[in-house]
Design a protein around this motif. Structure first.
Motif, PDB file in Angstrom:
ATOM      1  N   ALA A   1      35.921 -70.173 -24.332  1.00 12.83           N
ATOM      2  CA  ALA A   1      34.529 -70.007 -24.779  1.00 12.83           C
ATOM      3  C   ALA A   1      34.395 -68.777 -25.676  1.00 12.83           C
ATOM      4  N   GLU A   2      35.053 -67.683 -25.302  1.00 17.12           N
ATOM      5  CA  GLU A   2      34.997 -66.466 -26.122  1.00 17.12           C
ATOM      6  C   GLU A   2      35.695 -66.688 -27.461  1.00 17.12           C
ATOM      7  N   TYR A   3      36.804 -67.449 -27.448  1.00 16.94           N
ATOM      8  CA  TYR A   3      37.520 -67.722 -28.693  1.00 16.94           C
ATOM      9  C   TYR A   3      36.641 -68.535 -29.655  1.00 16.94           C
ATOM     10  N   VAL A   4      35.936 -69.505 -29.118  1.00 18.02           N
ATOM     11  CA  VAL A   4      35.040 -70.317 -29.944  1.00 18.02           C
ATOM     12  C   VAL A   4      33.931 -69.451 -30.540  1.00 18.02           C
ATOM     13  N   ASP A   5      33.317 -68.615 -29.714  1.00 17.03           N
ATOM     14  CA  ASP A   5      32.181 -67.803 -30.174  1.00 17.03           C
ATOM     15  C   ASP A   5      32.595 -66.693 -31.137  1.00 17.03           C
ATOM     16  N   ASN A   6      33.750 -66.074 -30.866  1.00 21.44           N
ATOM     17  CA  ASN A   6      34.118 -64.866 -31.609  1.00 21.44           C
ATOM     18  C   ASN A   6      35.077 -65.105 -32.765  1.00 21.44           C
ATOM     19  N   VAL A   7      35.799 -66.236 -32.739  1.00 18.59           N
ATOM     20  CA  VAL A   7      36.792 -66.487 -33.783  1.00 18.59           C
ATOM     21  C   VAL A   7      36.460 -67.732 -34.597  1.00 18.59           C
TER      22      VAL A   7
END
Length: 291
Positions: A250-256
């Motif tokens: 989820a963090e990878y989707v939002d931040n990258v």
């Protein structure tokens, strides 16, 4: 075939007790079981330093170093064993003597270079001190000796999440190994996450050589797609209580992904992810590519 090994021999019994006691070196240790097996070992093998040393472990885990030290002293008087160096290192760490702890771990690695757990203890020690180069060396030695598995792969993942200065040739070899581990464990979230991490490191190593206006190559784009794909599979198979891999994806989707694509792409990606989550148990989920 004539039977040549007797299960009742002292050598076999000692090996069995050591194996069972070492299995208790976890967060879910059983103090009563450790004491019972250590008592059996001390009774049968009174001159063996391993068994009194293991009596110290529950005290160390409970933070009672004063009660642990007499058992370690008793074991030291009987002889040497790698477990002594490791446990003494733990005691020194707990009491704030960091350099002394390092010396215990180093001495254990020097005297027992082929024992995986000693490299692991030293790697964790250096990792906690943020000496990532030294930690990486001993993590690699630990994995080399112990092999890829449920104990070693999570440790590699934790290391690669904070250390990004890995030479390209090392990344290439780790990619081959992590790909092989994924082939053998296609439904293991750790296997997917490790492979995704290696793809991410390879992308970083390749793009470091690009000039500002140079476009991404097909290989670089493929590495990004592999990070996305296997990050998604690691989240799909994540059934842990902490849901670590789901949070990471989820963090990878939002931040990258989102800052470099579009909201429409992310919406389609999340739809694909939820489709996998809902159907993988019926479809068989991820399968190793055959070509």
């Amino acid at each position: 075939m004539t039977q040549t090994i007797d299960l009742h021999t002292p050598e076999f019994q000692r090996t069995f007790l050591e194996m069972m006691l070492l299995a208790e070196l976890t967060e879910a240790y059983n103090a009563e079981a450790i004491n019972d097996m250590a008592t059996r070992g001390e009774t049968a093998f009174p001159d063996d330093p391993f068994f009194p040393a293991m009596r110290a472990y529950p005290y160390i885990r409970e933070g009672d170093t004063d009660s642990a030290k007499p058992w370690l002293d008793k074991a030291s008087a009987l002889g040497d064993h790698y477990i002594l160096h490791m446990l003494k290192g733990f005691v020194s760490e707990d009491t704030g003597f960091t350099f002394e702890a390092e010396q215990h771990f180093l001495r254990g690695v020097e005297r027992y270079p082929d024992v995986p757990i000693m490299h692991r203890a030293l790697a964790v020690h250096y990792f906690d001190r943020k000496f990532h180069g030294e930690a990486g060396l001993h993590i690699m030695n630990y994995v080399r000796l112990a092999g890829f598995g449920p104990d070693t792969v999570p440790m590699l993942l934790e290391f690669f999440q904070v250390y990004d200065d890995i030479p390209l040739d090392m990344v290439n070899e780790l990619m081959k190994t992590s790909s092989g581990y994924l082939t053998l464990n296609p439904h293991d979230p750790h296997a997917h996450s490790l492979y995704a991490s290696m793809c991410s490191h390879r992308f970083a190593a390749l793009t470091a050589e690009l000039k500002d206006d140079d476009p991404l190559t097909d290989e670089m784009i493929w590495m990004l797609l592999e990070v996305e794909n296997h990050g998604m599979w690691s989240a799909t198979y994540d059934r842990s209580e902490e849901r670590m891999f789901r949070h990471m994806f989820a963090e990878y989707v939002d931040n990258v992904i989102l800052p470099n694509t579009s909201q429409l792409y992310v919406w389609r990606l999340r739809l694909r992810y939820w489709t996998r989550r809902l159907t993988h148990r019926f479809t068989g989920g991820y399968s190793v590519p055959t070509s």
